[in-house]
Design an enzyme around this catalytic site. Structure first.
Site, mmCIF file in Angstrom:
data_model
loop_
_atom_site.group_PDB
_atom_site.id
_atom_site.type_symbol
_atom_site.label_atom_id
_atom_site.label_comp_id
_atom_site.label_asym_id
_atom_site.label_seq_id
_atom_site.Cartn_x
_atom_site.Cartn_y
_atom_site.Cartn_z
ATOM 1 N N CYS A 172 -7.823 6.766 10.881
ATOM 2 C CA CYS A 172 -6.436 7.135 11.202
ATOM 3 C C CYS A 172 -5.823 8.014 10.116
ATOM 4 O O CYS A 172 -4.691 8.466 10.251
ATOM 5 C CB CYS A 172 -5.582 5.880 11.403
ATOM 6 S SG CYS A 172 -6.032 4.939 12.863
ATOM 7 N N HIS A 190 7.078 10.942 23.150
ATOM 8 C CA HIS A 190 6.531 12.293 22.993
ATOM 9 C C HIS A 190 6.949 12.942 21.671
ATOM 10 O O HIS A 190 7.243 14.125 21.607
ATOM 11 C CB HIS A 190 6.913 13.188 24.185
ATOM 12 C CG HIS A 190 6.193 12.828 25.431
ATOM 13 N ND1 HIS A 190 6.688 11.874 26.290
ATOM 14 C CD2 HIS A 190 5.035 13.263 25.942
ATOM 15 C CE1 HIS A 190 5.855 11.743 27.309
ATOM 16 N NE2 HIS A 190 4.833 12.577 27.112
ATOM 17 N N GLU A 245 -0.735 -1.013 20.099
ATOM 18 C CA GLU A 245 -1.308 0.281 19.737
ATOM 19 C C GLU A 245 -2.547 0.502 20.604
ATOM 20 O O GLU A 245 -2.775 1.595 21.102
ATOM 21 C CB GLU A 245 -1.685 0.309 18.258
ATOM 22 C CG GLU A 245 -2.290 1.618 17.828
ATOM 23 C CD GLU A 245 -2.588 1.663 16.348
ATOM 24 O OE1 GLU A 245 -3.258 2.622 15.938
ATOM 25 O OE2 GLU A 245 -2.173 0.777 15.594
#
Length: 127
Positions: free
Chosen positions: A16, A67, A111
């Site tokens: 990540c 977004h 997640e």
């Protein structure tokens, strides 16, 4: 994390760790409390009108986060690492301001199907 070296970020965040960011599609579940101190509206039969709740969720969650590049577009994450734990805290803090006192019980952020965080105010529980 801006406070860590490239090597420390790689060690801590693994795949990540990407200086240009990476994406997730998070899911959040909210649990509204039916504590004895909360009054059920005798006309609607609800603690909070679901239409009102959806509007508050839109304002507290969707508008600031949907977004968006969390690290670049959301001021809160300019100084806070955008982990799932911190996203749960962000959602909690934003919703708590908009809901009647004592209504919000916990926020659950997914997640992935395997990485889930539950936040109940000052208490974070990883599932």
């Amino acid at each position: 994390s801006k406070s860590l070296s490239d090597e420390e970020n790689l060690k801590l965040f693994g795949k990540c760790n990407n200086p240009n960011g990476h994406g997730h599609n998070y899911k959040a579940r909210l649990l509204i409390s039916l504590l004895f101190s909360l009054q059920i509206d005798p006309v609607s039969g609800m603690v909070i009108n679901l239409t009102d709740l959806k509007e508050r969720m839109q304002e507290a969650i969707m508008e600031p986060l949907d977004h968006k590049n969390l690290d670049k577009d959301v001021p809160y994450f300019a100084e806070v690492v955008s982990t799932t734990e911190n996203i749960a805290v962000f959602i909690w803090e934003n919703l708590k301001k908009l809901l009647p006192v004592g209504t919000l019980y916990k926020v659950k952020v997914y997640e992935t199907d395997q990485n889930i965080v539950v936040y109940k105010g000052e208490e974070i529980i990883s599932e």
